[in-house]
Write a protein that holds these residues in place. Structure first.
Motif, short mmCIF file in Angstrom:
data_model
loop_
_atom_site.label_atom_id
_atom_site.label_comp_id
_atom_site.label_asym_id
_atom_site.label_seq_id
_atom_site.Cartn_x
_atom_site.Cartn_y
_atom_site.Cartn_z
N SER A 77 -22.91 -2.58 18.57
CA SER A 77 -22.64 -1.15 18.46
C SER A 77 -22.91 -0.45 19.79
CB SER A 77 -23.48 -0.54 17.35
OG SER A 77 -23.14 -1.08 16.10
N VAL A 78 -22.30 -0.96 20.84
CA VAL A 78 -22.43 -0.38 22.18
C VAL A 78 -21.03 -0.14 22.71
CG1 VAL A 78 -24.64 -1.51 22.62
CG2 VAL A 78 -22.52 -2.64 23.30
N ASP A 79 -20.92 0.71 23.71
CA ASP A 79 -19.61 1.05 24.25
C ASP A 79 -19.17 0.18 25.41
OD1 ASP A 79 -19.26 3.15 22.43
OD2 ASP A 79 -20.41 4.53 23.69
N LYS A 80 -20.14 -0.26 26.22
CA LYS A 80 -19.74 -0.95 27.44
C LYS A 80 -20.87 -1.82 27.97
CE LYS A 80 -17.33 0.08 31.79
NZ LYS A 80 -16.81 1.17 32.65
N VAL A 81 -20.53 -3.04 28.40
CA VAL A 81 -21.52 -3.93 29.03
C VAL A 81 -20.87 -4.62 30.21
CG1 VAL A 81 -22.80 -4.35 26.89
CG2 VAL A 81 -20.95 -5.90 27.55
N ASP A 82 -21.70 -5.19 31.05
CA ASP A 82 -21.18 -5.98 32.18
C ASP A 82 -20.80 -7.39 31.74
OD1 ASP A 82 -21.58 -3.85 33.91
OD2 ASP A 82 -23.60 -4.50 34.47
N TYR A 83 -21.66 -7.99 30.91
CA TYR A 83 -21.46 -9.39 30.52
C TYR A 83 -21.57 -9.55 29.00
CZ TYR A 83 -22.39 -10.77 35.40
OH TYR A 83 -22.37 -10.93 36.77
N GLN A 104 -15.94 -3.53 25.99
CA GLN A 104 -15.49 -3.37 27.37
C GLN A 104 -16.29 -4.24 28.34
OE1 GLN A 104 -14.42 0.82 28.51
NE2 GLN A 104 -15.45 1.33 26.58
N ALA A 105 -16.47 -5.49 27.97
CA ALA A 105 -17.23 -6.41 28.82
C ALA A 105 -16.42 -6.74 30.07
CB ALA A 105 -17.54 -7.69 28.04
N LYS A 106 -17.07 -6.63 31.21
CA LYS A 106 -16.40 -6.96 32.47
C LYS A 106 -16.18 -8.46 32.59
CE LYS A 106 -18.39 -3.01 34.95
NZ LYS A 106 -19.30 -2.59 36.06
N GLU A 107 -17.14 -9.24 32.10
CA GLU A 107 -17.03 -10.70 32.17
C GLU A 107 -17.49 -11.31 30.85
OE1 GLU A 107 -18.38 -12.83 35.58
OE2 GLU A 107 -18.35 -11.04 36.86
N ILE A 108 -16.86 -12.43 30.48
CA ILE A 108 -17.23 -13.17 29.28
C ILE A 108 -17.47 -14.62 29.67
CG2 ILE A 108 -16.58 -13.81 26.93
CD1 ILE A 108 -14.55 -11.52 26.97
N ASP A 123 -13.13 -6.93 24.34
CA ASP A 123 -12.38 -5.67 24.42
C ASP A 123 -13.14 -4.54 23.74
OD1 ASP A 123 -10.35 -6.97 25.75
OD2 ASP A 123 -9.07 -7.22 23.99
N ARG A 124 -13.77 -4.84 22.59
CA ARG A 124 -14.48 -3.81 21.83
C ARG A 124 -15.64 -3.22 22.63
NH1 ARG A 124 -17.53 -0.69 20.27
NH2 ARG A 124 -18.05 -0.03 18.12
#
Length: 447
Positions: free
Chosen positions: A27-33, A71-75, A68-69
């Motif tokens: 339940s977060v909007d955006k992460v780096d990884y 907005q992870a920059k890297e997976i 996508d949900r």
């Protein structure tokens, strides 16, 4: 329905052992990884490898959606480089799906599967003391959890079954897929039963698992977080080590601790920069110095057991002391304040990693490493006892009554507010009992 809501409705929690409700994590909007823990922290365990081989495409598909949900920059999927067939399956799925997911190959050391070790290995970032990966822009999830999310999103399937591995003194070590609520006794019977008369069972991995006696097999059941059952002789070294009393441990420390600081020098959390110094804690306990600031360092312990099962030349037990201190602090509502200081990994970290093979030999588990079974045996049960608490947070409240007919997958326990997760029936049948668990019996079962 939003993917996070589907996760919540399906009652998904961290399948790797902690049981943290997964809908809260995402339940977060955006992460780096967005990182996947496929390293299987404990020695001997097999389930992450099995799922990565069998469900590679499903894992990659759901990772794309989750990425996508949030907005992870890297997976990244982090797993041990020696997992050759698993890496091949995942790489093929990534190629076929034209995915941006990357494979991160880790060394074979313990505890490679500790989420804070994975965060450091992949990103170079150290999670703050008493913090979580999100504090450094990272979400870590488990392979089994991902498969559950895929099934919830793809087919609205809640968590009603669990894969686990059966090891040790059994006729045929194997992987099973079983309804949640099935007894451990039936799980071990599926592996041909025990090969010895006097034994105990380690639930989970050999380093951090819970020990139960064989007389408990009829009442102990599979939950959402059960990963393995290991049958060992009742006089096995690991049983002895876990059976020590706090008084015994303190007396050992008083008489035997030589303050060599090996427990600290090999501590995985210390090596990524945390101020956790087991040798200082042991000195405080054994010498009755009672320095509260040093004792509170115990709350940073991940309980991996390296200090007592690999590092200590005197075979005393810093881990068990830390667990004892943590329980006291929790009881008194004492918390370790999240660190704001800049953390740096120890320059010797790379040279102090504990090789898994050496650890397995040290703890007397080498004879249980031969695990040739690659497919899961699917079990069925006519009766299940499903605990209402299989997660961090408050127990679910039952929403069925004795005598009710329930379908497989039907909600039988809910957590409407706060930290928790829904509980679902794992079989079709009649509710015959409600307490800490909901007991369900198939109508066709013998009475």
């Amino acid at each position: 329905m939003d993917i996070v809501q589907k996760i919540r409705e399906a009652g998904i929690v961290g399948a790797g052992g902690a049981g943290f409700p997964t809908h809260i994590k995402f339940s977060v909007d955006k992460v780096d990884y967005l990182l996947v823990n496929g390293a299987e922290c404990e020695p001997l365990l097999q389930i992450d490898k099995y799922l990565m081989r069998e469900k590679a495409s499903e894992i990659i598909k759901i990772l794309e959606q989750l990425g996508d949900r949030i907005q992870a920059k890297e997976i990244h999927i982090a797993l041990k480089g020696k997992y050759k067939s698993e890496i091949t399956e995942l790489e093929n799925a990534i190629k076929n799906l034209n995915s941006r997911v990357k494979i991160f190959k880790m060394g074979t050391y313990y505890p490679a599967g500790d989420e804070q070790q994975i965060v450091f290995e992949v990103t170079g970032r150290t999670v703050p003391e008493a913090g979580i990966p999100l504090d450094v822009g990272v979400i870590v999830t488990n392979v089994g959890t991902l498969v559950n999310i895929y099934e919830a999103v793809d087919s609205d399937k809640p968590v009603v079954d669990k894969c686990l591995s059966i090891h040790g003194e059994v006729k045929k070590p194997l992987i099973i897929k079983t309804p949640i609520g099935m007894t451990f006794e039936k799980c071990i019977e599926a592996a041909g039963g025990a090969t010895i008369d006097n034994y105990k069972i380690i639930v989970g991995g050999p380093m951090m698992g819970k020990v139960i006696v064989k007389e408990s097999l009829k009442k102990e059941v599979v939950t959402k977080t059960t990963g393995a059952l290991i049958v060992v002789p009742e006089d096995h070294y690991m049983i002895y080590r876990n059976g020590k009393t706090v008084k015994h441990i303190v007396n050992e420390a008083k008489s035997a601790c030589i303050q060599c600081r090996m427990c600290t020098d090999l501590c995985p959390r210390y090596l990524i920069g945390h101020k956790l110094r087991p040798h200082r804690i042991m000195r405080n306990v054994s010498m009755l110095e009672n320095d509260s600031e040093i004792l509170k360092e115990a709350m940073l312990c991940c309980e991996c057991g390296i200090c007592e099962l690999f590092a200590c030349p005197m075979q005393i037990s810093p881990r068990l002391v830390n667990i004892h201190l943590k329980n006291i602090f929790r009881k008194n509502n004492v918390r370790f304040e999240k660190s704001t200081r800049e953390l740096a990994a120890d320059s010797m970290r790379e040279y102090r990693k504990v090789p898994t093979d050496r650890l397995i030999s040290r703890i007397g588990m080498s004879k249980y490493t031969d695990f040739s079974e690659k497919k899961a045996v699917v079990l069925e049960s006519d009766e299940v006892s499903i605990p209402l608490k299989q997660h961090i947070g408050a127990p679910a409240k039952p929403v069925v009554s004795v005598g009710d007919h329930v379908e497989c997958g039907q909600v039988i326990g809910e957590v409407k507010e706060g930290l928790g997760a829904n509980i679902h029936s794992s079989i079709e049948g009649i509710v015959i009992g409600i307490g800490d668990s909901v007991i369900i019996k198939n109508k066709g079962a013998n009475k």
